[in-house]
Design an enzyme around this catalytic site. Structure first.
Site, PDB file in Angstrom:
ATOM      1  N   GLY A   1       0.828  -1.210   0.000  1.00  0.00           N
ATOM      2  CA  GLY A   1       0.000   0.000   0.000  1.00  0.00           C
ATOM      3  C   GLY A   1       0.857   1.252   0.000  1.00  0.00           C
TER       4      GLY A   1
ATOM      5  CB  ALA B   1       5.151   5.658  -7.454  1.00  0.00           C
TER       6      ALA B   1
ATOM      7  CG  ASP C   1      -2.144   8.291  -4.125  1.00  0.00           C
ATOM      8  OD1 ASP C   1      -2.662   9.346  -4.551  1.00  0.00           O
ATOM      9  OD2 ASP C   1      -2.692   7.182  -4.243  1.00  0.00           O
TER      10      ASP C   1
ATOM     11  N   GLY D   1       1.576   2.875  -2.600  1.00  0.00           N
ATOM     12  CA  GLY D   1       1.179   3.745  -3.718  1.00  0.00           C
ATOM     13  C   GLY D   1       1.941   3.462  -4.995  1.00  0.00           C
ATOM     14  CB  SER D   2       3.316   0.386  -6.535  1.00  0.00           C
ATOM     15  OG  SER D   2       2.178  -0.395  -6.311  1.00  0.00           O
ATOM     16  CB  SER D   3      -1.252   2.347  -9.017  1.00  0.00           C
ATOM     17  OG  SER D   3      -1.464   1.028  -8.655  1.00  0.00           O
TER      18      SER D   3
END
Ligand code: MEV
Length: 328
Positions: A112, A118, A159, A114-116
């Site tokens: 969680g 980033a 994010d 926030g890879s999407s």
């Protein structure tokens, strides 16, 4: 061959989750686990994506069909971001050539962090460099936030702001306020609950509750906003004991909203019992991570207690820099 590599940090919500979706502020810090994206030129007018971390290998599409037809889940943010950049730049091809994108991440998409978001920010910054668009941070934020709303329909954009600007930010819904909090450290301990949470499901759950009891939910969001505003100055003054107490109060409100879990509660309780000044869940709830602040001499005891409660300690730097070019 033309190529560019960029990177962007993940994020951790410090305080203000959920309330920030509804015009309240939050505090977010950028974390040292980064996503890297390389863009390479192709001699055919195609888009290719390799994102092994999200099970996308050698995904291919004609550039003229970007954003349309079937898009695998792992390619969604990247492809919609590419479409949005091409649309905003007013181009429907890249001079007859195509592009290949390759992503690498330092961290599991399970945490969680926030890879999407980033990855979305990397695509927009990377294309800005690759296509010579010279987009500023605000333009990158706006295009990335539009991408998030296009893909998942909901979200405050906090994010995205962390990935673009880095550091620790006081942020208000949709980027109405994006204000750096000037600090040199943010000594937080991070514990992963082992459960992957789904942000949109949790946002929908609270939206549903707010329909039947609007004044109570609104009251909780106002309380959370008040705590966030107090924490903003308290963090700058490094009054960690007070920050901890504000975090504890924030956690009580999140618990009463119904987004905490038994596992998160056990980890938070264990951290406090071992001497943490304060602890709370971080993010949407329902799983993902909890965070704690503790006196330096209690740090190890707090980590051990979180581990004993079934959590996984994630060693991660906070307050790190935002999106940047790594190489041309
Ligand atoms: C999720 O990490 C935090 C939420 O506030 C959603 C958002 O701000 O986009 C629940």
């Amino acid at each position: 061959m033309k190529t560019v590599t960029v990177s962007a940090p993940g994020k951790l919500m410090i305080m203000g989750e959920h309330a920030v979706v509804y015009d309240r502020p939050c505090i977010v810090t950028a974390v040292g686990s980064r996503i890297k994206l390389t863009i390479e030129e192709l001699s055919v007018p195609e888009f290719m994506l390799d994102a092994a971390d999200v099970n996308v290998v050698e995904y291919k599409k004609s550039l003229s069909e970007i954003g349309a037809g079937y898009i695998p889940k792992g390619a969604m943010f990247v492809e919609v971001a590419l479409r949005n950049v091409m649309q905003s730049a007013g181009v429907d091809n890249l001079h007859g050539n195509g592009i290949k994108m390759i992503t690498h991440t330092d961290f599991s998409s399970q945490y969680g962090f926030g890879s999407s978001s980033a990855a979305t920010v990397c695509v927009i910054k990377g294309l800005s460099e690759y296509m010579g668009l010279s987009l500023g941070n605000r333009e990158i934020f706006n295009l990335a936030y539009k991408t998030v709303l296009d893909v998942q329909g909901k979200g405050s954009g906090f994010d995205i702001a962390a990935a673009v600007y880095g550091g620790t930010l006081y942020f208000m819904t949709g980027g109405k306020v994006i204000e750096p909090i000037q600090i040199d450290e943010l000594p937080i301990i991070v514990g992963y609950s082992g459960v992957k949470a789904d942000t949109v499901t949790l946002i929908n759950m609270l939206a549903y509750k707010a329909k039947s009891d609007p004044s109570s939910i609104d009251g909780s969001y106002n309380e959370i906003a008040r705590l966030v505003d107090s924490a903003k100055s308290t963090i700058v003054e490094k009054k960690w004991q007070l920050v901890g107490s504000l975090m504890n109060q924030n956690q009580e409100l999140l618990k009463s909203l119904g987004v905490s879990t038994d596992k998160l509660d056990a980890m938070i309780e264990a951290a406090r019992d071992a001497g943490a000044y304060g602890a709370k869940l971080s993010g949407a709830g329902g799983g993902d991570c909890m965070i704690a602040v503790a006196p330096r001499d209690k740090t190890q005891a707090v980590k051990d207690a979180i581990t004993a409660a079934g959590g996984l300690i994630i060693e991660v730097e906070s307050n790190v820099g935002g999106v940047k070019v790594e190489a041309y």
